[in-house]
Design a protein around this motif. Structure first.
Motif, PDB file in Angstrom:
ATOM      1  N   MET A 149      -2.935  70.101  15.327  1.00  0.00           N
ATOM      2  CA  MET A 149      -3.450  70.409  16.656  1.00  0.00           C
ATOM      3  C   MET A 149      -4.816  69.760  16.877  1.00  0.00           C
ATOM      4  SD  MET A 149      -4.081  74.160  18.332  1.00  0.00           S
ATOM      5  CE  MET A 149      -5.273  74.591  17.039  1.00  0.00           C
ATOM      6  N   LEU A 150      -5.698  69.888  15.883  1.00  0.00           N
ATOM      7  CA  LEU A 150      -7.013  69.266  15.987  1.00  0.00           C
ATOM      8  C   LEU A 150      -6.900  67.745  16.067  1.00  0.00           C
ATOM      9  CD1 LEU A 150      -9.027  71.390  13.401  1.00  0.00           C
ATOM     10  CD2 LEU A 150      -9.258  71.432  15.882  1.00  0.00           C
ATOM     11  N   TYR A 151      -5.959  67.198  15.317  1.00  0.00           N
ATOM     12  CA  TYR A 151      -5.774  65.746  15.301  1.00  0.00           C
ATOM     13  C   TYR A 151      -5.425  65.232  16.696  1.00  0.00           C
ATOM     14  CZ  TYR A 151      -4.345  61.168  13.581  1.00  0.00           C
ATOM     15  OH  TYR A 151      -4.256  59.814  13.361  1.00  0.00           O
ATOM     16  N   GLY A 152      -4.477  65.908  17.359  1.00  0.00           N
ATOM     17  CA  GLY A 152      -4.089  65.486  18.702  1.00  0.00           C
ATOM     18  C   GLY A 152      -5.253  65.521  19.671  1.00  0.00           C
ATOM     19  N   GLY A 153      -6.089  66.558  19.563  1.00  0.00           N
ATOM     20  CA  GLY A 153      -7.253  66.638  20.447  1.00  0.00           C
ATOM     21  C   GLY A 153      -8.245  65.517  20.203  1.00  0.00           C
ATOM     22  N   MET A 154      -8.442  65.156  18.949  1.00  0.00           N
ATOM     23  CA  MET A 154      -9.397  64.095  18.632  1.00  0.00           C
ATOM     24  C   MET A 154      -8.933  62.733  19.130  1.00  0.00           C
ATOM     25  SD  MET A 154     -12.033  65.491  17.330  1.00  0.00           S
ATOM     26  CE  MET A 154     -11.640  66.890  18.395  1.00  0.00           C
ATOM     27  N   THR A 155      -7.604  62.484  19.131  1.00  0.00           N
ATOM     28  CA  THR A 155      -7.123  61.194  19.640  1.00  0.00           C
ATOM     29  C   THR A 155      -7.470  61.017  21.106  1.00  0.00           C
ATOM     30  OG1 THR A 155      -4.939  62.078  20.238  1.00  0.00           O
ATOM     31  CG2 THR A 155      -5.184  61.165  18.026  1.00  0.00           C
ATOM     32  N   VAL A 156      -7.484  62.119  21.850  1.00  0.00           N
ATOM     33  CA  VAL A 156      -7.771  62.054  23.288  1.00  0.00           C
ATOM     34  C   VAL A 156      -9.270  61.942  23.548  1.00  0.00           C
ATOM     35  CG1 VAL A 156      -7.606  63.282  25.484  1.00  0.00           C
ATOM     36  CG2 VAL A 156      -5.674  63.301  23.902  1.00  0.00           C
ATOM     37  N   ILE A 157     -10.061  62.778  22.872  1.00  0.00           N
ATOM     38  CA  ILE A 157     -11.494  62.843  23.173  1.00  0.00           C
ATOM     39  C   ILE A 157     -12.253  61.623  22.657  1.00  0.00           C
ATOM     40  CG2 ILE A 157     -12.283  64.031  21.084  1.00  0.00           C
ATOM     41  CD1 ILE A 157     -13.363  64.757  24.718  1.00  0.00           C
ATOM     42  N   ALA A 158     -11.706  60.924  21.661  1.00  0.00           N
ATOM     43  CA  ALA A 158     -12.423  59.765  21.103  1.00  0.00           C
ATOM     44  C   ALA A 158     -12.704  58.716  22.169  1.00  0.00           C
ATOM     45  CB  ALA A 158     -11.611  59.154  19.955  1.00  0.00           C
TER      46      ALA A 158
ATOM     47  N   LEU B  25     -13.982  59.582  13.072  1.00  0.00           N
ATOM     48  CA  LEU B  25     -14.193  59.979  11.679  1.00  0.00           C
ATOM     49  C   LEU B  25     -13.460  61.283  11.378  1.00  0.00           C
ATOM     50  CD1 LEU B  25     -17.968  59.160  11.058  1.00  0.00           C
ATOM     51  CD2 LEU B  25     -15.976  57.955  10.161  1.00  0.00           C
ATOM     52  N   LEU B  26     -13.377  62.174  12.362  1.00  0.00           N
ATOM     53  CA  LEU B  26     -12.606  63.398  12.155  1.00  0.00           C
ATOM     54  C   LEU B  26     -11.114  63.084  12.028  1.00  0.00           C
ATOM     55  CD1 LEU B  26     -14.395  65.938  14.527  1.00  0.00           C
ATOM     56  CD2 LEU B  26     -14.503  65.798  12.035  1.00  0.00           C
ATOM     57  N   LEU B  27     -10.630  62.078  12.754  1.00  0.00           N
ATOM     58  CA  LEU B  27      -9.238  61.646  12.574  1.00  0.00           C
ATOM     59  C   LEU B  27      -9.014  61.152  11.148  1.00  0.00           C
ATOM     60  CD1 LEU B  27      -8.586  59.697  15.912  1.00  0.00           C
ATOM     61  CD2 LEU B  27      -7.682  61.926  15.270  1.00  0.00           C
ATOM     62  N   VAL B  28      -9.974  60.404  10.633  1.00  0.00           N
ATOM     63  CA  VAL B  28      -9.892  59.928   9.249  1.00  0.00           C
ATOM     64  C   VAL B  28      -9.878  61.107   8.279  1.00  0.00           C
ATOM     65  CG1 VAL B  28     -11.161  58.701   7.449  1.00  0.00           C
ATOM     66  CG2 VAL B  28     -10.941  57.681   9.721  1.00  0.00           C
ATOM     67  N   VAL B  29     -10.761  62.065   8.510  1.00  0.00           N
ATOM     68  CA  VAL B  29     -10.855  63.236   7.637  1.00  0.00           C
ATOM     69  C   VAL B  29      -9.552  64.026   7.656  1.00  0.00           C
ATOM     70  CG1 VAL B  29     -11.984  65.478   7.368  1.00  0.00           C
ATOM     71  CG2 VAL B  29     -13.351  63.427   7.772  1.00  0.00           C
ATOM     72  N   ILE B  30      -9.021  64.269   8.851  1.00  0.00           N
ATOM     73  CA  ILE B  30      -7.794  65.071   8.962  1.00  0.00           C
ATOM     74  C   ILE B  30      -6.613  64.354   8.328  1.00  0.00           C
ATOM     75  CG2 ILE B  30      -6.137  66.091  10.577  1.00  0.00           C
ATOM     76  CD1 ILE B  30      -8.534  66.503  12.497  1.00  0.00           C
TER      77      ILE B  30
ATOM     78  N   ALA C  61       1.297  62.623   6.450  1.00  0.00           N
ATOM     79  CA  ALA C  61       0.095  62.100   7.111  1.00  0.00           C
ATOM     80  C   ALA C  61       0.440  60.947   8.040  1.00  0.00           C
ATOM     81  CB  ALA C  61      -0.920  61.653   6.064  1.00  0.00           C
ATOM     82  N   ASN C  62       1.319  60.052   7.595  1.00  0.00           N
ATOM     83  CA  ASN C  62       1.721  58.930   8.445  1.00  0.00           C
ATOM     84  C   ASN C  62       2.451  59.403   9.694  1.00  0.00           C
ATOM     85  OD1 ASN C  62       0.628  56.868   6.903  1.00  0.00           O
ATOM     86  ND2 ASN C  62       2.490  56.537   5.716  1.00  0.00           N
ATOM     87  N   ARG C  63       3.285  60.434   9.555  1.00  0.00           N
ATOM     88  CA  ARG C  63       3.992  60.953  10.733  1.00  0.00           C
ATOM     89  C   ARG C  63       3.016  61.535  11.751  1.00  0.00           C
ATOM     90  NH1 ARG C  63       8.122  62.624   7.108  1.00  0.00           N
ATOM     91  NH2 ARG C  63       7.325  64.769   7.017  1.00  0.00           N
ATOM     92  N   VAL C  64       2.002  62.237  11.271  1.00  0.00           N
ATOM     93  CA  VAL C  64       1.002  62.788  12.186  1.00  0.00           C
ATOM     94  C   VAL C  64       0.250  61.666  12.893  1.00  0.00           C
ATOM     95  CG1 VAL C  64      -1.132  64.132  12.322  1.00  0.00           C
ATOM     96  CG2 VAL C  64       0.766  64.942  10.915  1.00  0.00           C
ATOM     97  N   VAL C  65      -0.098  60.604  12.156  1.00  0.00           N
ATOM     98  CA  VAL C  65      -0.775  59.459  12.774  1.00  0.00           C
ATOM     99  C   VAL C  65       0.102  58.860  13.870  1.00  0.00           C
ATOM    100  CG1 VAL C  65      -1.619  57.116  12.399  1.00  0.00           C
ATOM    101  CG2 VAL C  65      -2.177  58.919  10.754  1.00  0.00           C
ATOM    102  N   LEU C  66       1.387  58.675  13.595  1.00  0.00           N
ATOM    103  CA  LEU C  66       2.283  58.083  14.586  1.00  0.00           C
ATOM    104  C   LEU C  66       2.491  59.005  15.784  1.00  0.00           C
ATOM    105  CD1 LEU C  66       4.920  56.453  12.193  1.00  0.00           C
ATOM    106  CD2 LEU C  66       3.108  55.312  13.490  1.00  0.00           C
ATOM    107  N   TRP C  67       2.622  60.316  15.531  1.00  0.00           N
ATOM    108  CA  TRP C  67       2.747  61.261  16.633  1.00  0.00           C
ATOM    109  C   TRP C  67       1.462  61.318  17.452  1.00  0.00           C
ATOM    110  CZ3 TRP C  67       6.724  63.196  19.005  1.00  0.00           C
ATOM    111  CH2 TRP C  67       7.943  63.337  18.329  1.00  0.00           C
ATOM    112  N   GLY C  68       0.347  60.909  16.862  1.00  0.00           N
ATOM    113  CA  GLY C  68      -0.912  60.878  17.611  1.00  0.00           C
ATOM    114  C   GLY C  68      -0.882  59.935  18.790  1.00  0.00           C
ATOM    115  N   PHE C  69       0.059  58.986  18.781  1.00  0.00           N
ATOM    116  CA  PHE C  69       0.190  58.098  19.931  1.00  0.00           C
ATOM    117  C   PHE C  69       0.628  58.869  21.177  1.00  0.00           C
ATOM    118  CE2 PHE C  69       0.435  54.660  16.751  1.00  0.00           C
ATOM    119  CZ  PHE C  69      -0.380  53.727  17.347  1.00  0.00           C
ATOM    120  N   MET C  70       1.332  59.975  21.013  1.00  0.00           N
ATOM    121  CA  MET C  70       1.854  60.699  22.172  1.00  0.00           C
ATOM    122  C   MET C  70       0.743  61.287  23.044  1.00  0.00           C
ATOM    123  SD  MET C  70       4.839  63.595  22.437  1.00  0.00           S
ATOM    124  CE  MET C  70       3.885  64.897  21.652  1.00  0.00           C
ATOM    125  N   PRO C  71      -0.175  62.125  22.497  1.00  0.00           N
ATOM    126  CA  PRO C  71      -1.255  62.609  23.358  1.00  0.00           C
ATOM    127  C   PRO C  71      -2.145  61.491  23.866  1.00  0.00           C
ATOM    128  CG  PRO C  71      -1.657  63.223  21.070  1.00  0.00           C
ATOM    129  CD  PRO C  71      -0.242  62.718  21.149  1.00  0.00           C
TER     130      PRO C  71
END
Length: 209
Positions: free
Chosen positions: A10-19, A42-47, A60-70
């Motif tokens: 959840m935090l990861y998705g928010g960071m992709t948008v706010i960056a 950097l928080l995306l890197v940390v997560i 981790a790779n799946r979360v990175v790829l799903w990060g494209f959606m938000p």
């Protein structure tokens, strides 16, 4: 699903948008100027590193790829909002500022997701590749923090090279901007990321306790 996986995703998705929003403000570290979006990045890197440590590289790779959606949805929504007719009651200076901040050029809008995908997948790969090379098998301690710093520094340098080249090459000399951004991101990666990963792992284990 483990509670830590849910919260970190959840935090990861928010960071992709706010960056992308934070990137419009620059701050100075001594003589070096850097865009504020790096703090969210950097928080995306940390997560992503924390997820790789706890659940493996594939997760981790799946979360990175799903990060494209938000990220994609936010870009589409921004386009729609910019195209909608403004209220006549909206102060002109507010409207001009909104358009100035959010009316990105197509090159910049395309460069962001490309740099994001390549650098975050690279970060996960390096962090996982270094797992078994430490004295503790990569499970914790100083080597865990070192892995985070090394992976973040390299991936951030690659992110800078891709984004600035795709977004600004041919518009102006990009050499000084490349060097300054890369130095700032590498320094922040080495100073902040190891401790943030240790903190994120402690939080995740507490959530799953």
């Amino acid at each position: 699903m483990p509670r830590s996986l849910f919260v970190l995703t959840m935090l990861y998705g928010g960071m992709t948008v706010i960056a992308g929003v934070l990137a419009y403000k620059q701050f100075a570290i001594g003589p070096i100027v850097v865009e504020s979006g790096i703090l969210a990045f950097l928080l995306l890197v940390v997560i992503s590193s924390t997820l790789a440590q706890l659940f493996g590289k594939a997760v981790a790779n799946r979360v990175v790829l799903w990060g494209f959606m938000p990220l994609a949805i936010s870009i589409v929504l921004l386009g729609i909002v910019l195209a909608l007719p403004p209220s006549p009651d909206m102060p002109p200076e507010n409207l001009a500022a909104f358009r100035q901040v959010h009316g990105q050029t197509p090159r910049i809008m395309a460069a962001g997701p490309v740099a994001y995908g390549v650098s975050l997948l690279l970060n996960v790969w390096i962090f996982d590749k270094l797992r078994g090379r430490g004295p503790d098998g990569g499970g914790g301690g100083l080597w865990l923090m070192a892995r985070g710093a090394i992976a973040s520094a390299i991936s951030q340098a690659v992110d800078t090279l891709i984004f600035i080249t795709l977004a600004f090459y041919g518009e102006f000399p990009i050499g000084p901007l490349l060097v300054g951004q890369a130095i700032a991101k590498i320094v922040l990666s080495l100073v902040l990321v190891p401790f943030l990963i240790a903190g994120a792992l402690a939080l995740a284990r507490r959530l799953d306790r």
